[in-house]
Design an enzyme around this catalytic site. Sequence first.
Site, short mmCIF file in Angstrom:
data_model
loop_
_atom_site.label_atom_id
_atom_site.label_comp_id
_atom_site.label_asym_id
_atom_site.label_seq_id
_atom_site.Cartn_x
_atom_site.Cartn_y
_atom_site.Cartn_z
N HIS A 1 -75.59 -9.27 41.14
CA HIS A 1 -76.07 -10.53 41.78
C HIS A 1 -77.04 -10.57 42.98
O HIS A 1 -77.94 -10.88 42.92
CB HIS A 1 -74.72 -11.31 42.64
CG HIS A 1 -73.82 -12.31 41.75
ND1 HIS A 1 -74.34 -13.34 41.09
CD2 HIS A 1 -72.63 -12.38 41.74
CE1 HIS A 1 -73.34 -13.86 40.51
NE2 HIS A 1 -72.33 -13.29 40.89
N HIS B 1 -70.18 -6.28 39.35
CA HIS B 1 -70.64 -7.98 39.01
C HIS B 1 -71.30 -8.16 40.42
O HIS B 1 -72.34 -8.85 40.31
CB HIS B 1 -69.34 -8.58 38.77
CG HIS B 1 -69.51 -10.12 38.53
ND1 HIS B 1 -69.16 -10.77 37.61
CD2 HIS B 1 -70.01 -10.88 39.52
CE1 HIS B 1 -69.37 -12.06 37.91
NE2 HIS B 1 -69.90 -12.19 38.98
N GLU B 2 -70.60 -7.98 41.55
CA GLU B 2 -71.35 -8.50 42.52
C GLU B 2 -72.71 -7.77 43.07
O GLU B 2 -73.60 -8.44 43.47
CB GLU B 2 -70.16 -8.27 43.91
CG GLU B 2 -68.82 -9.11 43.73
CD GLU B 2 -69.05 -10.64 43.24
OE1 GLU B 2 -70.08 -11.11 43.65
OE2 GLU B 2 -68.18 -10.97 42.68
N CYS C 1 -67.58 -16.06 36.69
CA CYS C 1 -68.37 -16.06 38.07
C CYS C 1 -68.23 -17.79 38.75
O CYS C 1 -68.30 -18.55 37.96
CB CYS C 1 -69.88 -15.79 37.86
SG CYS C 1 -70.74 -15.89 39.08
N LEU C 2 -68.20 -17.64 39.94
CA LEU C 2 -68.10 -19.14 40.68
C LEU C 2 -69.54 -19.71 40.44
O LEU C 2 -69.68 -20.95 40.45
CB LEU C 2 -67.90 -18.83 42.20
CG LEU C 2 -66.49 -18.25 42.51
CD1 LEU C 2 -66.51 -18.09 43.80
CD2 LEU C 2 -65.43 -19.43 41.91
N GLY D 1 -64.41 -12.47 44.35
CA GLY D 1 -65.82 -12.05 44.86
C GLY D 1 -66.91 -12.86 45.07
O GLY D 1 -66.88 -13.96 44.46
N GLN E 1 -75.17 -16.23 46.05
CA GLN E 1 -74.59 -17.37 45.59
C GLN E 1 -74.64 -18.57 46.49
O GLN E 1 -74.33 -19.53 46.18
CB GLN E 1 -72.95 -16.98 44.92
CG GLN E 1 -73.22 -16.11 43.89
CD GLN E 1 -71.75 -15.73 43.43
OE1 GLN E 1 -71.17 -14.38 43.96
NE2 GLN E 1 -71.15 -16.20 42.63
NI NI Z 1 -70.39 -13.72 40.34
#
Ligand code: NI
Length: 170
Positions: A139, A135-136, A93-94, A46, A51
């Site tokens: 963000h 989660h997304e 998370c990236l 995701g 990000q």
């Molecule tokens: Ni994330």
Amino acid sequence: MAIRKIITYPHPVLKEAAAPVEKITPEILSLFADMADTMYAAPGIGLAANQVGVLKRVIIFDLSREGENKKLTALINPEIIWAEGETTHEEACLSVIDYSAEVRRSAQVKVTALNLAGEPMELEGEGLLAICLQHEIDHLNGILYIDRISSLKRMLYKRRLKKILKVEAL
Ligand code: NI
């Protein structure tokens, strides 16, 4: 289409709330295409526009397993309109390098959004889909999963991250 740089914690843009998309423009479509390239290259399941440094309410995800057909979903202006139950899952998370932690979230959520054609849609999920959606969407509100763990765990991670970043800067 291009791979964009993934911004990592503690960059301040990850703390900012993203603005709603007013219209599906060519810029939004190319943002989507780049986000998809970036997510698959990482690889991740995701990605939110924050990000890659764009404060627009756009998220993408693909929860298909290896060997399965890709199932890429893009949500514009997603909003959780209903949530129920509780679940705990180890998240990563990236944008949070070299870390994962258990996070408590709602077990089921219902989300409204627009698709890439600008049409309203509704999505209901449980399990990994519910976790990924929360989660997304977090963000987009400037919240990282490490904001949802204990302050002690977060402090220990920050300390470790400082060391990692120092080594990388050498
Ligand atoms: Ni994330």
